[in-house]
Write an enzyme that holds these catalytic residues in place. Structure first.
Site, PDB file in Angstrom:
ATOM      1  N   HIS A 460       0.845  -1.197   0.000  1.00  0.00           N
ATOM      2  CA  HIS A 460       0.000   0.000   0.000  1.00  0.00           C
ATOM      3  C   HIS A 460       0.877   1.243   0.000  1.00  0.00           C
ATOM      4  CE1 HIS A 460      -2.990   2.690   2.407  1.00  0.00           C
ATOM      5  NE2 HIS A 460      -2.998   2.988   1.122  1.00  0.00           N
ATOM      6  N   LEU A 471       5.581   2.954   3.137  1.00  0.00           N
ATOM      7  CA  LEU A 471       5.003   1.842   2.384  1.00  0.00           C
ATOM      8  C   LEU A 471       4.479   0.846   3.409  1.00  0.00           C
ATOM      9  CD1 LEU A 471       4.408   0.111  -0.103  1.00  0.00           C
ATOM     10  CD2 LEU A 471       6.788  -0.692  -0.036  1.00  0.00           C
ATOM     11  N   GLU A 472       3.184   0.572   3.339  1.00  0.00           N
ATOM     12  CA  GLU A 472       2.543  -0.379   4.244  1.00  0.00           C
ATOM     13  C   GLU A 472       2.460  -1.728   3.526  1.00  0.00           C
ATOM     14  OE1 GLU A 472      -1.432  -0.363   7.086  1.00  0.00           O
ATOM     15  OE2 GLU A 472      -1.572   0.488   5.074  1.00  0.00           O
ATOM     16  N   ILE A 473       3.196  -2.698   4.027  1.00  0.00           N
ATOM     17  CA  ILE A 473       3.212  -4.031   3.423  1.00  0.00           C
ATOM     18  C   ILE A 473       2.281  -4.929   4.224  1.00  0.00           C
ATOM     19  CG2 ILE A 473       4.649  -6.027   2.848  1.00  0.00           C
ATOM     20  CD1 ILE A 473       6.991  -4.106   2.501  1.00  0.00           C
ATOM     21  N   THR A 509      -3.311   1.760   8.381  1.00  0.00           N
ATOM     22  CA  THR A 509      -3.401   3.201   8.108  1.00  0.00           C
ATOM     23  C   THR A 509      -4.785   3.631   7.637  1.00  0.00           C
ATOM     24  OG1 THR A 509      -2.498   2.823   5.892  1.00  0.00           O
ATOM     25  CG2 THR A 509      -0.938   3.458   7.619  1.00  0.00           C
TER      26      THR A 509
END
Length: 719
Positions: A460, A471-473, A509
């Protein structure tokens, strides 16, 4: 010259020149410290009395690094000892003065990052030669830590380059590359790394021959300050520059960050009262700021980010796949942004869209971003052309089977994402890792019909991709360690700060920002004004208010996310009907010039008063005080963070704080949302949420983990 300890600095004399090579043992980058100052003092003792040298070259043995700045851990140790810190700062300033006053010329040979105290060291030299290495960057980023330069940087940089440019670098912490540094006059030449030492040697001999007893920068300024004619000619323009800089600082910081304002004052003192007075003011301001809560929080964030960037997450024996070819599906805002960042960082990209116009729009957007980077001297025009050439636009899946990683960035529709996943898997690359850029749909749902769910995860990104650092993994239940390690390694290769979260609706998030926007929507529906809601949260420290944020993201996008979250958490997630009504009117925010603000008139700062017609109470609004607005919004956000932590969506308060700061704009000077909760006290948090729930609804009832922690006197952090 006596040999030095290999743990700090190596030195030698060769052919009449002294070479000082900085190399802090056991560290990937060089940092200044008390032992380093002591070593340089000893070297200067020898250099000042050595008749056999014509000049000095200062270099680094580190790859891609000259000096990164002062050791922050050591600085934190002085928080409760201002006298010792004041003495340290004075010692450092004296060292830089001795280097500047050395009877022979000194040249800094710089290959890699030259930041903070490293740049202050270079500024004390007579000349600076740097390489065209992309990692050769320059800056005084101390304000990012709640500090100001403390080694003379506030005085030397404004005397080396244009005052306005110097203020920009000092007050923002912005970093510039070698070519920009050359244009500003910060460095004297930019060369290939292979000839750095040769050019530096020639520069030393040229300076020694041309001006063996030349005056120093500080002395030249003192002469100008003592000349009434020169001083009178410079003062009015200087006052205007400082005045505008102060206005800009207050506008951008809301007065929440003391460091930029103190830096301005220190620089002004140096110009009005002289170099030495400026140094004294710099030392006092630096000592005061190190002990401030803002600096403490910002330094903590620095260390948390370092920890996150080094966190393996998976077993170290699991090796990530190298990504040399990336596939991106969807050439809209997010897909184009991902493709641009990937190409900018050297990856070959295949960019697919469902239509030729959509693909053309995406390529045009990428071209614009790269040209803008070239105009700002971040890259050359040739490098921009090369980066654009790395992207192959296509309307088919041709070549996608060779991509190690594919990122899907299409509309937020589960069926569409599932269909694309099936089409990719049909290409036959059984090792291909497939990531969705979804912001709300659970990865497990997207991969429900996958033949190889172990290869599927979420990546994301945040908009705009080239600016947002997070960066949201997302790790689904069946995501393999190999897939996770690959996404994590590649995200870091793109320069992103990555947090790994577990799967669920909205992940971390999106559900947290959803709770924040949701509460702002309730305040609006209860009669609050657009201006008061946004202004209150901006004063709290967010870069923009929640309603302005919805306009930027798109009201339609926000509504889709809200639907997913409301369905997932319907037992406690109450949504204001007013936001839905506005979205159904076709308001999409900035992108169609219909949102909370009046884009049609050209003044996007003014609210669109027609919004109120769709809300209860119509044009009749009521005043809601700023404290009530901020309390409800940030506590709603905290409550959702607490639920996510309790459910195991995030692994730690640290990851949560990194996520809200770098992804959602939570004010860094508060240290993060969990740390801020610790500061105000979890007992107060729980009591306040119970009160708010009684007044405004069950959505504000405190999460069970908050009640447990408050009852047991616990904190999120124990440092």
């Amino acid at each position: 010259m006596a040999s030095s300890s290999p743990t700090l600095v190596r030195s030698r004399i060769e052919d009449g020149l002294a070479y000082i090579e900085i190399d802090v043992d056991g560290q990937s980058v060089n940092t200044l410290s008390t032992p380093m100052i002591a070593r340089f003092e000893a070297l200067l003792d020898e250099l000042e009395t050595s008749p056999e040298i014509e000049g000095v070259v200062i270099t680094s043995a580190k790859t891609d690094n000259f000096v990164a700045g002062f050791d922050i851990e050591e600085l934190q140790g002085y928080e409760h000892d201002p006298d010792a810190l004041r003495a340290l700062v004075k010692r450092g300033q004296t060292l830089m003065g001795r280097l500047e006053a050395l009877r022979v010329p000194v040249v800094a040979a710089i290959d890699g990052s030259c930041l903070g105290g490293g740049l202050e060291l270079a500024l004390a030299c007579d000349a600076r030669i740097t390489t065209e290495n992309p990692r050769s960057v320059f800056g005084l980023p101390e304000v990012m830590l709640g500090l100001i330069p403390g080694g003379g940087g506030t005085q030397r940089l404004p005397r080396q380059i244009d005052l306005s440019q110097a203020l920009d670098l000092i007050l923002t912490g912005r970093q510039i590359n070698a070519h920009k540094a050359l244009k500003l006059g910060l460095v004297d030449d930019v060369v290939h790394p292979g000839i750095l030492l040769d050019v530096s040697r020639r520069m030393v001999r040229k300076l020694a021959s041309a001006s063996p007893n030349g005056t120093r920068l500080g002395e030249n300024l003192e002469e100008a300050l003592n000349d009434p004619v020169k001083l009178a000619a410079r003062t009015p323009a200087r006052r205007l520059i400082f005045s505008r800089a102060r206005e800009q600082v207050l506008k951008e910081s809301g007065g929440n960050y003391p460091a930029p304002l103190k830096a301005l004052r220190v620089i002004e003192i140096g110009f009005s009262e002289g170099f030495d007075a400026g140094l004294r003011a710099e030392g006092e301001a630096f000592t005061e700021l190190v002990r401030s809560p803002e600096a403490r929080h910002l330094m903590n964030i620095f260390f948390m980010r370092q920890e996150v960037n080094k966190d393996r997450v998976v077993d170290g024996r699991v090796k990530p796949r190298h990504v040399s070819r990336l596939g991106v599906l969807g050439a809209g805002l997010m897909g184009a942004g991902i493709a641009q960042v990937a190409a900018y960082n050297g990856t070959s990209v295949r960019l697919k869209d469902a239509s030729a116009p959509g693909l053309g729009w995406g390529m045009h957007t990428i071209d614009d971003l790269l040209k803008k980077a070239a105009r700002r001297k971040k890259i050359t025009e040739a490098q921009a052309d090369i980066a654009l050439g790395r992207i192959a636009p296509t309307l088919t899946y041709e070549g996608f089977e060779r991509c190690e990683l594919v990122i899907e960035a299409v509309f937020e529709k589960q069926e569409l994402k599932q269909a694309i996943l099936a089409e990719l898997e049909a290409l036959g690359n059984t090792e291909q890792i497939i990531a969705s850029n979804t912001s709300t749909i659970p990865i497990t749902s997207i991969a429900a019909k996958s033949k190889r769910p172990e290869n599927v995860l979420g990546m994301h990104f945040f908009s705009p991709v080239h600016k947002m650092p997070l960066l949201e993994i997302i790790r689904a239940e069946k995501t393999s360690p190999k897939a996770l390690a690959t996404a994590l390694a590649y995200g870091r290769e793109l320069g992103k700060t990555c947090i790994v979260v577990n799967d669920g609706p909205g992940f971390f998030t999106s559900r947290v920002i959803g709770a924040y926007i949701n509460e702002a929507g309730w305040l609006l529906q209860e009669g609050g004004t657009i201006e008061e809601i946004d202004a209150a949260m901006h004063r709290f420290g967010f870069p923009v208010g929640p309603l302005k944020l919805v306009d930027e993201v798109g009201m339609d996008v926000a509504l889709k996310a809200a639907d997913v979250l409301q369905e997932a958490f319907k037992e406690r997630w109450e949504a204001p009907e007013g936001l839905r009504v506005l979205a159904e009117q076709g308001r999409k925010g900035r992108k169609n010039k219909r949102g909370f603000y009046d884009y049609a008139s050209g003044d996007s700062r003014a609210p669109d008063l027609s919004v109120y017609e769709a809300l209860p109470g119509g044009a009749t609004r009521r005043h809601i005080d700023a404290e009530t607005i901020t309390r409800r919004c940030w506590l709603a956000m905290l409550n959702e963070c607490a639920y996510a932590l309790d459910e195991g969506i995030i692994r730690s308060p640290r990851d949560g704080d990194i996520g809200v700061i770098f992804g959602l704009g939570f004010p860094p000077f508060r240290g993060g949302i969990f740390r801020h909760a610790d500061e105000v006290g979890l007992g107060w948090v729980v009591d306040t949420l119970h009160t708010l729930a009684g007044q405004h609804g069950e959505r504000l009832r405190p999460a069970p983990i908050l009640e447990r922690m408050a009852e047991q006197g616990e904190r999120f952090y124990n440092d």
